[in-house]
Design a protein around this motif. Sequence first.
Motif, PDB file in Angstrom:
ATOM      1  N   SER A  19      49.447  35.609  38.928  1.00  0.00           N
ATOM      2  CA  SER A  19      50.342  35.009  37.945  1.00  0.00           C
ATOM      3  C   SER A  19      49.718  33.818  37.220  1.00  0.00           C
ATOM      4  CB  SER A  19      51.650  34.587  38.619  1.00  0.00           C
ATOM      5  OG  SER A  19      51.366  33.626  39.626  1.00  0.00           O
ATOM      6  N   ASN A  20      49.105  32.922  37.947  1.00  0.00           N
ATOM      7  CA  ASN A  20      48.552  31.719  37.319  1.00  0.00           C
ATOM      8  C   ASN A  20      47.124  31.521  37.803  1.00  0.00           C
ATOM      9  OD1 ASN A  20      48.332  29.384  35.889  1.00  0.00           O
ATOM     10  ND2 ASN A  20      49.501  28.134  37.322  1.00  0.00           N
ATOM     11  N   LEU A  64      39.885  29.480  36.741  1.00  0.00           N
ATOM     12  CA  LEU A  64      38.496  29.930  36.882  1.00  0.00           C
ATOM     13  C   LEU A  64      38.050  29.957  38.344  1.00  0.00           C
ATOM     14  CD1 LEU A  64      35.870  30.817  35.508  1.00  0.00           C
ATOM     15  CD2 LEU A  64      35.273  28.397  35.300  1.00  0.00           C
ATOM     16  N   MET A  65      38.453  28.955  39.117  1.00  0.00           N
ATOM     17  CA  MET A  65      38.041  28.911  40.520  1.00  0.00           C
ATOM     18  C   MET A  65      38.642  30.083  41.302  1.00  0.00           C
ATOM     19  SD  MET A  65      38.292  25.849  43.314  1.00  0.00           S
ATOM     20  CE  MET A  65      37.177  24.816  42.400  1.00  0.00           C
ATOM     21  N   ASP A  66      39.919  30.367  41.066  1.00  0.00           N
ATOM     22  CA  ASP A  66      40.564  31.496  41.734  1.00  0.00           C
ATOM     23  C   ASP A  66      39.941  32.819  41.291  1.00  0.00           C
ATOM     24  OD1 ASP A  66      42.252  29.645  42.907  1.00  0.00           O
ATOM     25  OD2 ASP A  66      43.870  29.972  41.455  1.00  0.00           O
ATOM     26  N   MET A  67      39.662  32.930  39.999  1.00  0.00           N
ATOM     27  CA  MET A  67      39.078  34.162  39.471  1.00  0.00           C
ATOM     28  C   MET A  67      37.686  34.381  40.044  1.00  0.00           C
ATOM     29  SD  MET A  67      40.219  36.498  37.584  1.00  0.00           S
ATOM     30  CE  MET A  67      39.386  38.026  37.852  1.00  0.00           C
ATOM     31  N   ARG A  68      36.952  33.311  40.240  1.00  0.00           N
ATOM     32  CA  ARG A  68      35.624  33.393  40.856  1.00  0.00           C
ATOM     33  C   ARG A  68      35.743  33.967  42.261  1.00  0.00           C
ATOM     34  NH1 ARG A  68      33.025  29.195  43.984  1.00  0.00           N
ATOM     35  NH2 ARG A  68      30.804  29.570  44.092  1.00  0.00           N
ATOM     36  N   PHE A  69      36.687  33.451  43.040  1.00  0.00           N
ATOM     37  CA  PHE A  69      36.897  33.919  44.408  1.00  0.00           C
ATOM     38  C   PHE A  69      37.338  35.382  44.439  1.00  0.00           C
ATOM     39  CE2 PHE A  69      39.719  34.432  48.111  1.00  0.00           C
ATOM     40  CZ  PHE A  69      38.774  34.270  49.114  1.00  0.00           C
ATOM     41  N   ILE A  70      38.274  35.747  43.578  1.00  0.00           N
ATOM     42  CA  ILE A  70      38.761  37.123  43.521  1.00  0.00           C
ATOM     43  C   ILE A  70      37.626  38.071  43.143  1.00  0.00           C
ATOM     44  CG2 ILE A  70      40.250  38.700  42.207  1.00  0.00           C
ATOM     45  CD1 ILE A  70      42.269  36.377  42.031  1.00  0.00           C
ATOM     46  N   THR A  71      36.849  37.703  42.137  1.00  0.00           N
ATOM     47  CA  THR A  71      35.750  38.557  41.675  1.00  0.00           C
ATOM     48  C   THR A  71      34.699  38.735  42.752  1.00  0.00           C
ATOM     49  OG1 THR A  71      36.136  37.798  39.420  1.00  0.00           O
ATOM     50  CG2 THR A  71      34.039  38.882  39.853  1.00  0.00           C
ATOM     51  N   MET A  72      34.334  37.655  43.415  1.00  0.00           N
ATOM     52  CA  MET A  72      33.350  37.753  44.498  1.00  0.00           C
ATOM     53  C   MET A  72      33.865  38.661  45.615  1.00  0.00           C
ATOM     54  SD  MET A  72      32.001  33.817  44.748  1.00  0.00           S
ATOM     55  CE  MET A  72      30.737  34.091  45.966  1.00  0.00           C
ATOM     56  N   SER A  73      35.129  38.534  45.946  1.00  0.00           N
ATOM     57  CA  SER A  73      35.719  39.340  47.018  1.00  0.00           C
ATOM     58  C   SER A  73      35.761  40.819  46.643  1.00  0.00           C
ATOM     59  CB  SER A  73      37.137  38.853  47.335  1.00  0.00           C
ATOM     60  OG  SER A  73      37.123  37.516  47.728  1.00  0.00           O
ATOM     61  N   LEU A  74      36.212  41.109  45.417  1.00  0.00           N
ATOM     62  CA  LEU A  74      36.305  42.508  44.984  1.00  0.00           C
ATOM     63  C   LEU A  74      34.928  43.161  44.863  1.00  0.00           C
ATOM     64  CD1 LEU A  74      39.146  42.259  42.312  1.00  0.00           C
ATOM     65  CD2 LEU A  74      39.281  43.348  44.560  1.00  0.00           C
ATOM     66  N   LEU A  75      33.955  42.437  44.319  1.00  0.00           N
ATOM     67  CA  LEU A  75      32.600  42.985  44.214  1.00  0.00           C
ATOM     68  C   LEU A  75      31.980  43.217  45.590  1.00  0.00           C
ATOM     69  CD1 LEU A  75      30.975  41.026  41.246  1.00  0.00           C
ATOM     70  CD2 LEU A  75      31.644  43.420  41.299  1.00  0.00           C
ATOM     71  N   SER A  76      32.160  42.264  46.487  1.00  0.00           N
ATOM     72  CA  SER A  76      31.605  42.403  47.837  1.00  0.00           C
ATOM     73  C   SER A  76      32.206  43.591  48.551  1.00  0.00           C
ATOM     74  CB  SER A  76      31.875  41.138  48.658  1.00  0.00           C
ATOM     75  OG  SER A  76      31.235  40.039  48.091  1.00  0.00           O
ATOM     76  N   PHE A  77      33.515  43.743  48.451  1.00  0.00           N
ATOM     77  CA  PHE A  77      34.209  44.834  49.135  1.00  0.00           C
ATOM     78  C   PHE A  77      33.834  46.187  48.548  1.00  0.00           C
ATOM     79  CE2 PHE A  77      37.840  47.652  49.825  1.00  0.00           C
ATOM     80  CZ  PHE A  77      38.022  47.523  51.198  1.00  0.00           C
ATOM     81  N   ASP A 120      44.632  44.080  52.041  1.00  0.00           N
ATOM     82  CA  ASP A 120      44.448  42.632  52.060  1.00  0.00           C
ATOM     83  C   ASP A 120      43.942  42.125  50.709  1.00  0.00           C
ATOM     84  OD1 ASP A 120      45.166  42.615  54.770  1.00  0.00           O
ATOM     85  OD2 ASP A 120      43.083  42.913  55.403  1.00  0.00           O
ATOM     86  N   LEU A 121      43.017  42.865  50.117  1.00  0.00           N
ATOM     87  CA  LEU A 121      42.516  42.476  48.797  1.00  0.00           C
ATOM     88  C   LEU A 121      43.614  42.579  47.741  1.00  0.00           C
ATOM     89  CD1 LEU A 121      38.922  43.938  48.598  1.00  0.00           C
ATOM     90  CD2 LEU A 121      39.595  41.562  48.537  1.00  0.00           C
ATOM     91  N   ALA A 122      44.438  43.603  47.845  1.00  0.00           N
ATOM     92  CA  ALA A 122      45.539  43.754  46.893  1.00  0.00           C
ATOM     93  C   ALA A 122      46.496  42.571  46.993  1.00  0.00           C
ATOM     94  CB  ALA A 122      46.277  45.070  47.153  1.00  0.00           C
ATOM     95  N   LYS A 123      46.789  42.126  48.218  1.00  0.00           N
ATOM     96  CA  LYS A 123      47.652  40.956  48.406  1.00  0.00           C
ATOM     97  C   LYS A 123      47.011  39.706  47.802  1.00  0.00           C
ATOM     98  CE  LYS A 123      49.766  42.565  52.689  1.00  0.00           C
ATOM     99  NZ  LYS A 123      49.835  42.342  54.155  1.00  0.00           N
ATOM    100  N   LEU A 124      45.708  39.579  47.986  1.00  0.00           N
ATOM    101  CA  LEU A 124      44.971  38.432  47.443  1.00  0.00           C
ATOM    102  C   LEU A 124      45.064  38.401  45.924  1.00  0.00           C
ATOM    103  CD1 LEU A 124      42.867  36.118  48.157  1.00  0.00           C
ATOM    104  CD2 LEU A 124      41.150  37.818  47.580  1.00  0.00           C
ATOM    105  N   VAL A 125      44.829  39.538  45.307  1.00  0.00           N
ATOM    106  CA  VAL A 125      44.877  39.621  43.844  1.00  0.00           C
ATOM    107  C   VAL A 125      46.292  39.337  43.341  1.00  0.00           C
ATOM    108  CG1 VAL A 125      44.599  41.153  41.858  1.00  0.00           C
ATOM    109  CG2 VAL A 125      42.905  41.176  43.693  1.00  0.00           C
TER     110      VAL A 125
END
Length: 166
Positions: A48-49, A52-65, A38-43
Amino acid sequence: MAGLEDPCSSEFVKNIKCGILRECGKPSKPKEPLLAEDLAKLVLHFNSNVNLMDMRFITMSLLSFSGFLRFAEVIQLKRSDLEIDDSQVKIMLGSSKTDQLRKGATVVIARTNKFTCPVTALEKYLKMGKINIDSGEYLFRKVSFCKKKGEYVIRVLEKFLSILEY
């Protein structure tokens, strides 16, 4: 009540109440676990585009997981809590819900060199957010769209609040 013992404090009444709650209470509905796929699909979805807001969400998700961190622990992270090197990131947690002695803990997250690498995502977020190495600011502050620049930026107000330790 006229010098008599409270009937609700007897073991018999407590056991009856417990049984009623067990039989008539709502059954717990466990949540579905978040999987690495699921995280791989999210990333991949945001890859592609990414702003900062998307990167914030991705980073928080990856660090939490990857660090088994709770949301409350992630949003309390400051730049000064991180030590990033070539192979890993060390995160110093002040205290958490599971830290009964409130001594704090250190979480080490390894660099995976995959597109879902939490350390790489963190470095990219720090660069996009223009968060300095020697900063004591909170990492995951509010992000807003700046019309003048045409891009997302980290809100400045939280910089002052993090210095004042609110």
